[in-house]
Design a protein around this motif. Structure first.
Motif, PDB file in Angstrom:
ATOM      1  N   GLU A  13       0.834  -1.190   0.000  1.00  0.00           N
ATOM      2  CA  GLU A  13       0.000   0.000   0.000  1.00  0.00           C
ATOM      3  C   GLU A  13       0.879   1.255   0.000  1.00  0.00           C
ATOM      4  O   GLU A  13       1.771   1.394   0.827  1.00  0.00           O
ATOM      5  N   GLY A  14       0.636   2.134  -0.968  1.00  0.00           N
ATOM      6  CA  GLY A  14       1.405   3.364  -1.081  1.00  0.00           C
ATOM      7  C   GLY A  14       2.555   3.309  -2.072  1.00  0.00           C
ATOM      8  O   GLY A  14       3.109   4.346  -2.433  1.00  0.00           O
ATOM      9  N   SER A  15       2.940   2.115  -2.516  1.00  0.00           N
ATOM     10  CA  SER A  15       3.972   2.027  -3.555  1.00  0.00           C
ATOM     11  C   SER A  15       3.441   2.695  -4.818  1.00  0.00           C
ATOM     12  O   SER A  15       2.233   2.823  -5.007  1.00  0.00           O
ATOM     13  N   MET A  16       4.360   3.111  -5.684  1.00  0.00           N
ATOM     14  CA  MET A  16       3.964   3.821  -6.907  1.00  0.00           C
ATOM     15  C   MET A  16       4.551   3.152  -8.141  1.00  0.00           C
ATOM     16  O   MET A  16       5.739   2.846  -8.181  1.00  0.00           O
ATOM     17  N   PHE A  17       3.689   2.961  -9.160  1.00  0.00           N
ATOM     18  CA  PHE A  17       4.161   2.614 -10.493  1.00  0.00           C
ATOM     19  C   PHE A  17       4.608   3.923 -11.129  1.00  0.00           C
ATOM     20  O   PHE A  17       3.906   4.938 -11.029  1.00  0.00           O
ATOM     21  N   CYS A  18       5.782   3.932 -11.783  1.00  0.00           N
ATOM     22  CA  CYS A  18       6.345   5.160 -12.316  1.00  0.00           C
ATOM     23  C   CYS A  18       6.622   5.026 -13.812  1.00  0.00           C
ATOM     24  O   CYS A  18       7.382   4.157 -14.227  1.00  0.00           O
ATOM     25  N   PHE A  19       5.989   5.901 -14.596  1.00  0.00           N
ATOM     26  CA  PHE A  19       6.254   5.956 -16.034  1.00  0.00           C
ATOM     27  C   PHE A  19       5.724   7.264 -16.596  1.00  0.00           C
ATOM     28  O   PHE A  19       4.756   7.817 -16.101  1.00  0.00           O
ATOM     29  N   ASP A  20       6.397   7.758 -17.626  1.00  0.00           N
ATOM     30  CA  ASP A  20       6.002   8.991 -18.303  1.00  0.00           C
ATOM     31  C   ASP A  20       5.351   8.595 -19.622  1.00  0.00           C
ATOM     32  O   ASP A  20       6.037   8.219 -20.568  1.00  0.00           O
ATOM     33  N   ALA A  41      -4.450  -0.634  -0.684  1.00  0.00           N
ATOM     34  CA  ALA A  41      -4.445  -1.737   0.291  1.00  0.00           C
ATOM     35  C   ALA A  41      -5.195  -2.918  -0.318  1.00  0.00           C
ATOM     36  O   ALA A  41      -6.068  -2.732  -1.165  1.00  0.00           O
ATOM     37  N   PRO A  42      -4.872  -4.145   0.092  1.00  0.00           N
ATOM     38  CA  PRO A  42      -5.646  -5.285  -0.402  1.00  0.00           C
ATOM     39  C   PRO A  42      -7.090  -5.176   0.070  1.00  0.00           C
ATOM     40  O   PRO A  42      -7.367  -4.591   1.112  1.00  0.00           O
ATOM     41  N   GLY A  43      -8.000  -5.715  -0.733  1.00  0.00           N
ATOM     42  CA  GLY A  43      -9.400  -5.625  -0.349  1.00  0.00           C
ATOM     43  C   GLY A  43     -10.259  -6.682  -1.004  1.00  0.00           C
ATOM     44  O   GLY A  43      -9.905  -7.244  -2.038  1.00  0.00           O
ATOM     45  N   ASP A  44     -11.401  -6.948  -0.392  1.00  0.00           N
ATOM     46  CA  ASP A  44     -12.332  -7.949  -0.913  1.00  0.00           C
ATOM     47  C   ASP A  44     -12.884  -7.589  -2.280  1.00  0.00           C
ATOM     48  O   ASP A  44     -13.256  -8.459  -3.058  1.00  0.00           O
ATOM     49  N   GLU A  45     -12.954  -6.279  -2.598  1.00  0.00           N
ATOM     50  CA  GLU A  45     -13.501  -5.879  -3.892  1.00  0.00           C
ATOM     51  C   GLU A  45     -12.630  -6.350  -5.060  1.00  0.00           C
ATOM     52  O   GLU A  45     -13.054  -6.342  -6.204  1.00  0.00           O
ATOM     53  N   TYR A  46     -11.393  -6.774  -4.768  1.00  0.00           N
ATOM     54  CA  TYR A  46     -10.481  -7.234  -5.815  1.00  0.00           C
ATOM     55  C   TYR A  46     -10.377  -8.761  -5.879  1.00  0.00           C
ATOM     56  O   TYR A  46      -9.601  -9.286  -6.640  1.00  0.00           O
ATOM     57  N   ARG A  47     -11.115  -9.481  -5.066  1.00  0.00           N
ATOM     58  CA  ARG A  47     -10.911 -10.932  -4.994  1.00  0.00           C
ATOM     59  C   ARG A  47     -11.407 -11.629  -6.264  1.00  0.00           C
ATOM     60  O   ARG A  47     -12.138 -11.066  -7.060  1.00  0.00           O
ATOM     61  N   GLY A  48     -11.009 -12.885  -6.409  1.00  0.00           N
ATOM     62  CA  GLY A  48     -11.390 -13.662  -7.577  1.00  0.00           C
ATOM     63  C   GLY A  48     -10.526 -13.312  -8.767  1.00  0.00           C
ATOM     64  O   GLY A  48      -9.353 -13.027  -8.626  1.00  0.00           O
ATOM     65  N   GLU A  49     -11.122 -13.331  -9.918  1.00  0.00           N
ATOM     66  CA  GLU A  49     -10.372 -13.061 -11.145  1.00  0.00           C
ATOM     67  C   GLU A  49     -10.505 -11.613 -11.583  1.00  0.00           C
ATOM     68  O   GLU A  49     -10.572 -11.306 -12.762  1.00  0.00           O
ATOM     69  N   GLN A  50     -10.537 -10.716 -10.634  1.00  0.00           N
ATOM     70  CA  GLN A  50     -10.749  -9.302 -10.898  1.00  0.00           C
ATOM     71  C   GLN A  50      -9.425  -8.583 -11.133  1.00  0.00           C
ATOM     72  O   GLN A  50      -9.160  -7.551 -10.549  1.00  0.00           O
ATOM     73  N   SER A  51      -8.567  -9.106 -12.020  1.00  0.00           N
ATOM     74  CA  SER A  51      -7.356  -8.365 -12.359  1.00  0.00           C
ATOM     75  C   SER A  51      -7.687  -7.389 -13.474  1.00  0.00           C
ATOM     76  O   SER A  51      -8.652  -7.572 -14.215  1.00  0.00           O
ATOM     77  N   VAL A  52      -6.907  -6.334 -13.556  1.00  0.00           N
ATOM     78  CA  VAL A  52      -7.117  -5.309 -14.569  1.00  0.00           C
ATOM     79  C   VAL A  52      -5.810  -5.098 -15.334  1.00  0.00           C
ATOM     80  O   VAL A  52      -4.725  -5.302 -14.787  1.00  0.00           O
ATOM     81  N   VAL A  53      -5.944  -4.711 -16.592  1.00  0.00           N
ATOM     82  CA  VAL A  53      -4.772  -4.508 -17.439  1.00  0.00           C
ATOM     83  C   VAL A  53      -4.930  -3.212 -18.210  1.00  0.00           C
ATOM     84  O   VAL A  53      -6.010  -2.917 -18.738  1.00  0.00           O
ATOM     85  N   TRP A 103      -0.492  -4.531 -15.243  1.00  0.00           N
ATOM     86  CA  TRP A 103      -1.609  -5.315 -14.715  1.00  0.00           C
ATOM     87  C   TRP A 103      -1.565  -5.283 -13.204  1.00  0.00           C
ATOM     88  O   TRP A 103      -0.508  -5.210 -12.591  1.00  0.00           O
ATOM     89  N   GLN A 104      -2.769  -5.296 -12.634  1.00  0.00           N
ATOM     90  CA  GLN A 104      -2.909  -5.139 -11.191  1.00  0.00           C
ATOM     91  C   GLN A 104      -4.015  -6.051 -10.672  1.00  0.00           C
ATOM     92  O   GLN A 104      -5.038  -6.227 -11.329  1.00  0.00           O
ATOM     93  N   HIS A 105      -3.770  -6.611  -9.506  1.00  0.00           N
ATOM     94  CA  HIS A 105      -4.779  -7.418  -8.803  1.00  0.00           C
ATOM     95  C   HIS A 105      -4.501  -7.274  -7.309  1.00  0.00           C
ATOM     96  O   HIS A 105      -3.485  -7.753  -6.817  1.00  0.00           O
ATOM     97  N   TRP A 106      -5.384  -6.602  -6.605  1.00  0.00           N
ATOM     98  CA  TRP A 106      -5.107  -6.222  -5.222  1.00  0.00           C
ATOM     99  C   TRP A 106      -6.003  -6.950  -4.213  1.00  0.00           C
ATOM    100  O   TRP A 106      -6.371  -6.412  -3.198  1.00  0.00           O
ATOM    101  N   GLY A 107      -6.314  -8.204  -4.465  1.00  0.00           N
ATOM    102  CA  GLY A 107      -7.135  -8.977  -3.541  1.00  0.00           C
ATOM    103  C   GLY A 107      -6.351  -9.468  -2.335  1.00  0.00           C
ATOM    104  O   GLY A 107      -5.122  -9.589  -2.360  1.00  0.00           O
ATOM    105  N   ASN A 108      -7.071  -9.763  -1.250  1.00  0.00           N
ATOM    106  CA  ASN A 108      -6.445 -10.387  -0.083  1.00  0.00           C
ATOM    107  C   ASN A 108      -5.876 -11.729  -0.508  1.00  0.00           C
ATOM    108  O   ASN A 108      -6.553 -12.523  -1.147  1.00  0.00           O
TER     109      ASN A 108
END
Length: 158
Positions: A5-12, A40-52, A93-98
């Motif tokens: 939580e709080g880390s940053m992806f960095c790109f221009d 932060a990890p959360g239930d709203e991201y659980r399962g196959e809810q990855s994003v690209v 790509w990101q997936h922030w589930g517990n």
């Protein structure tokens, strides 16, 4: 971990596109949302809810792109340098589930949609039998504060 939580992806990148055909990606990467900050990890991201999403980073004069991830709390980052000509897209790509907490910055010449779709779009990079191709990618772990700040400054070009 580097991604916390709080880390940053960095790109221009002057351009960013959510993965086509993915409602979750379209919603997550909508304009104005801070998708570079790791939540932060959360239930709203659980399962196959990855994003690209796909960024098209701005290269330096030498044609090289620099992207990375910074965790200020740990004083740790990772820098990736590569040729924009060889790898014009940056997959994020990101997936922030517990218990399923993962993300990536991936230099690429195609997409994650599959070879058939990349072929139809003219993105599929192929080699003839016996041919070779060399790609330049440099990955570096960073702990120097000025180097971490240099990566974070990439986000100001958005």
């Amino acid at each position: 971990p580097l991604l916390d939580e709080g880390s940053m992806f960095c790109f221009d990148s002057p351009r960013f596109e959510a993965m086509a055909g993915s409602d979750a990606s379209q919603q997550y990467f909508q304009s104005g949302k801070d998708y570079r900050s790791v939540p932060a990890p959360g239930d709203e991201y659980r399962g196959e809810q990855s994003v690209v999403g796909y960024a098209f980073p701005r290269p330096a004069r030498d044609g090289m792109v620099r992207v990375g991830v910074v965790n200020r709390r740990l004083g740790l980052g990772v820098s990736v340098r590569y040729s924009a000509r060889q790898l014009p897209r940056l997959g994020n790509w990101q997936h922030w589930g517990n218990h399923e907490y993962v993300g990536a910055l991936e230099p690429m010449n195609g997409t994650v949609d599959g070879r058939d779709k990349d072929r139809a779009r003219g993105l599929l990079d192929t080699l003839k039998a016996g041919a070779r191709k060399t790609y330049f990618v440099e990955i570096e772990a960073l702990t120097d504060k000025s180097e971490l700040e240099s990566l974070l400054r990439l986000n100001r070009g958005k």
